[in-house]
Design a protein around this motif. Structure first.
Motif, mmCIF file in Angstrom:
data_model
loop_
_atom_site.group_PDB
_atom_site.id
_atom_site.type_symbol
_atom_site.label_atom_id
_atom_site.label_comp_id
_atom_site.label_asym_id
_atom_site.label_seq_id
_atom_site.Cartn_x
_atom_site.Cartn_y
_atom_site.Cartn_z
ATOM 1 N N ILE A 1 57.423 -76.962 77.681
ATOM 2 C CA ILE A 1 58.109 -78.387 77.836
ATOM 3 C C ILE A 1 58.098 -79.245 76.619
ATOM 4 C CG2 ILE A 1 58.084 -80.296 79.400
ATOM 5 C CD1 ILE A 1 57.095 -78.379 81.584
ATOM 6 N N THR A 2 56.817 -79.090 76.101
ATOM 7 C CA THR A 2 56.449 -80.038 74.759
ATOM 8 C C THR A 2 57.403 -79.557 73.466
ATOM 9 O OG1 THR A 2 54.122 -79.947 75.345
ATOM 10 C CG2 THR A 2 54.512 -80.827 73.260
ATOM 11 N N TYR A 3 57.828 -78.418 73.417
ATOM 12 C CA TYR A 3 58.627 -78.237 72.457
ATOM 13 C C TYR A 3 60.219 -78.063 72.844
ATOM 14 C CZ TYR A 3 54.716 -76.490 69.873
ATOM 15 O OH TYR A 3 53.553 -76.501 69.160
ATOM 16 N N ASP B 1 58.164 -87.101 78.622
ATOM 17 C CA ASP B 1 59.488 -87.820 78.299
ATOM 18 C C ASP B 1 60.229 -86.371 77.179
ATOM 19 O OD1 ASP B 1 61.487 -89.457 77.774
ATOM 20 O OD2 ASP B 1 60.503 -90.351 76.135
ATOM 21 N N LYS B 2 60.266 -85.429 77.865
ATOM 22 C CA LYS B 2 61.072 -84.386 77.410
ATOM 23 C C LYS B 2 62.297 -83.877 78.228
ATOM 24 C CE LYS B 2 58.256 -83.813 73.815
ATOM 25 N NZ LYS B 2 58.777 -83.843 72.331
ATOM 26 N N MET C 1 57.239 -79.182 89.968
ATOM 27 C CA MET C 1 56.430 -79.427 88.969
ATOM 28 C C MET C 1 56.709 -79.542 87.456
ATOM 29 S SD MET C 1 52.786 -77.024 88.099
ATOM 30 C CE MET C 1 51.974 -77.560 89.872
ATOM 31 N N THR C 2 57.614 -78.582 87.116
ATOM 32 C CA THR C 2 58.339 -78.526 85.969
ATOM 33 C C THR C 2 59.289 -79.950 85.625
ATOM 34 O OG1 THR C 2 58.637 -76.211 86.063
ATOM 35 C CG2 THR C 2 59.949 -77.301 84.319
ATOM 36 N N GLU C 3 59.698 -80.204 86.757
ATOM 37 C CA GLU C 3 60.689 -81.839 86.411
ATOM 38 C C GLU C 3 59.337 -82.982 86.193
ATOM 39 O OE1 GLU C 3 64.769 -80.928 88.862
ATOM 40 O OE2 GLU C 3 63.064 -81.730 89.769
#
Length: 307
Positions: A189-191, A250-251, A241-243
């Motif tokens: 998610i960070t990437y 902020d990705k 959880m992913t959302e």
């Protein structure tokens, strides 16, 4: 009070050790690394080597409670060798603790250990998108995770033969910034490559590290026996959880869902960890009086990420 913790240098063990010491409880701990043996206020380390069946029995002197948290991570390829390590690090070590205490009783040494608390896992519940599991559910899941949990809990109930109170704590997905599942979930998610796994509909019963340690501490202080689920009151789906993570970081979530076959190709049998669904109830521990600090996923993530 003096307690003995195995796995005290791990994620839950270190948090529990700090909490107990703050409360004035003396913590002995067992470690397989002599370099990790420390001696501080309310803290003393001891060496053990389960592979060679060695345990420094001074670690049990005047101990009232044993908390067995040791266990090799299940987040590794389930090769025959790794499966054996996962099993032995939990069940063989429990049997080692039992045999040591049993021998001490036969030698008429003073009985001090009154309570044995064992980690367990919600992976023992069968996968379901619809059921809400509580501690009375009578069956274990089929497959490796179910087998491990069943044997893990059987090894704990053995201590009842020594007139010791026994407790099993079925742990959910532990959320922590530095360790456990969360950093692995956050990384893509960070990437900007985050995506729900499989259908995204599978339930993930989670718990904040502070509440995980808090539940163990509460069980110790109140001498609770039996089986307890250690999960937050409000489980979420993998999609939710992913959302939440994407929003907090902020990705964007640009990729489609990661299909089951791809996960199984990459992870092998271990894909069960992220694909199986367990919606688990926290009602029992709450009825015993434990007050959760982090009940909802967005609240927990904000704290962990210090937002």
């Amino acid at each position: 009070m003096k307690i003995l913790i195995t796995g005290a240098t791990g994620l839950v063990g270190s948090a529990l050790s700090d909490l107990c010491r703050t409360d004035g409880i003396h913590v002995n701990y067992l470690t397989t690394s002599k370099k990790k043996i420390r001696s501080e206020k309310n803290l003393q380390g001891f060496y053990w080597n389960p592979k060679e069946d060695y345990l420094d029995e001074e670690s049990m002197a005047d101990v009232e409670v044993i908390v067995h948290l040791a266990g090799a991570t299940i987040a590794q390829r389930w090769t025959p060798e790794n499966k054996e390590a996962i099993f032995d690090s939990r069940i063989k070590t429990a049997r080692m603790l039992f045999s040591t205490l049993s021998r001490k009783r036969k030698e008429n040494e003073p009985k001090t250990v009154m309570h044995y608390i064992s980690a367990s896992a919600i992976g023992g519940y069968p996968s379901s998108l619809t059921k809400l599991y509580n501690e009375t559910y009578p069956e274990y899941a089929t497959g490796f995770l179910g087998e491990i949990v069943e044997e893990w809990e059987k090894s704990a109930t053995e201590f009842q033969r020594l007139d010791i109170i026994t407790t099993c704590v079925r742990t959910g997905i532990i959320l922590d910034k530095e360790d456990g599942a969360l950093p692995k979930i956050m990384k893509p998610i960070t990437y900007g490559a985050g995506a729900p796994l499989g259908s995204g509909k599978q339930w993930q019963s989670w718990i904040h590290t502070e509440d995980m340690a808090g539940i163990y501490h509460y069980i110790i202080k109140n001498r609770l026996s039996g089986i307890y689920n250690a999960v937050a009151p409000y489980p979420v789906t993998n999609m939710e959880m992913t959302e939440v993570l994407a929003a907090q970081l902020d990705k964007p979530l640009l990729l489609p869902k990661v299909p089951k076959f791809a996960l199984k190709l990459v992870l092998g049998d271990m894909a069960a960890i992220v694909l199986e669904s367990q919606k688990v109830s926290a009602k029992k521990i709450r009825e015993e009086g434990y007050l959760f600090k982090y009940k909802k996923i967005d609240q927990a993530i904000k704290d962990i990420l210090d937002i």
